[in-house]
Write a protein that holds these residues in place. Sequence first.
Motif, PDB file in Angstrom:
ATOM      1  N   ALA A  27       0.837  -1.199   0.000  1.00 46.34           N
ATOM      2  CA  ALA A  27       0.000   0.000   0.000  1.00 46.34           C
ATOM      3  C   ALA A  27       0.876   1.254   0.000  1.00 46.34           C
ATOM      4  CB  ALA A  27      -0.924  -0.005   1.213  1.00 46.34           C
ATOM      5  N   LEU A  28       1.929   1.205   0.809  1.00 47.36           N
ATOM      6  CA  LEU A  28       2.845   2.339   0.904  1.00 47.36           C
ATOM      7  C   LEU A  28       3.481   2.643  -0.449  1.00 47.36           C
ATOM      8  CD1 LEU A  28       4.440   4.352   2.765  1.00 47.36           C
ATOM      9  CD2 LEU A  28       6.163   2.566   2.987  1.00 47.36           C
ATOM     10  N   VAL A  29       3.991   1.601  -1.109  1.00 48.81           N
ATOM     11  CA  VAL A  29       4.679   1.809  -2.386  1.00 48.81           C
ATOM     12  C   VAL A  29       3.715   2.286  -3.459  1.00 48.81           C
ATOM     13  CG1 VAL A  29       5.949   0.656  -4.241  1.00 48.81           C
ATOM     14  CG2 VAL A  29       6.626   0.310  -1.867  1.00 48.81           C
ATOM     15  N   THR A  30       2.504   1.707  -3.499  1.00 46.93           N
ATOM     16  CA  THR A  30       1.495   2.146  -4.468  1.00 46.93           C
ATOM     17  C   THR A  30       1.156   3.619  -4.256  1.00 46.93           C
ATOM     18  OG1 THR A  30       0.564  -0.071  -4.463  1.00 46.93           O
ATOM     19  CG2 THR A  30      -0.823   1.670  -5.351  1.00 46.93           C
ATOM     20  N   ASN A  31       0.940   3.966  -2.999  1.00 49.17           N
ATOM     21  CA  ASN A  31       0.604   5.338  -2.635  1.00 49.17           C
ATOM     22  C   ASN A  31       1.762   6.283  -2.947  1.00 49.17           C
ATOM     23  OD1 ASN A  31      -0.253   7.676  -1.166  1.00 49.17           O
ATOM     24  ND2 ASN A  31      -1.458   6.367   0.191  1.00 49.17           N
ATOM     25  N   ALA A  32       2.973   5.853  -2.622  1.00 46.26           N
ATOM     26  CA  ALA A  32       4.157   6.683  -2.853  1.00 46.26           C
ATOM     27  C   ALA A  32       4.401   6.887  -4.343  1.00 46.26           C
ATOM     28  CB  ALA A  32       5.383   6.055  -2.188  1.00 46.26           C
TER      29      ALA A  32
END
Length: 143
Positions: free
Chosen positions: A63-68
Amino acid sequence: SMLKLEDPASEPGNTETHTWALAAAALMIEVATADQDFDNSELDALLAILSSQFSLTPEQLNALVTNAKQQSLDATSLYQFTRQVNDSCTHEEKFRLVSGMWKVAYADGAVDKYEEHIIRRISDLMHLPHSQYIRAKQEARNP
């Protein structure tokens, strides 16, 4: 545009951690995509570094990488990310972040001038002394 993670109540103060985790991830993605070629070795390095710096589940990490990635695409400048890092990070955390960027840059076997340029700019925006920038580079190159 905060990162929505499950059960924020379980961990006090975790919003701030996730804000800076998101900023850190976005900055690393900026480095990884600086050479226009975000390959799997760079992605693997990025995930490994983020999971060691922030205690996140694999789902949270994705989720973090997608969001980032999205924030990195939307960003008009690096400043919005480095400002968050400056607001919430210690000197040691900034150094680790720059080390992580160098590891991502070296992950595909070659650091190009765009990657080097962007890491230099990020270091400057985070007020990291030049000697620390060089030390981070050497440590990443010779782990």
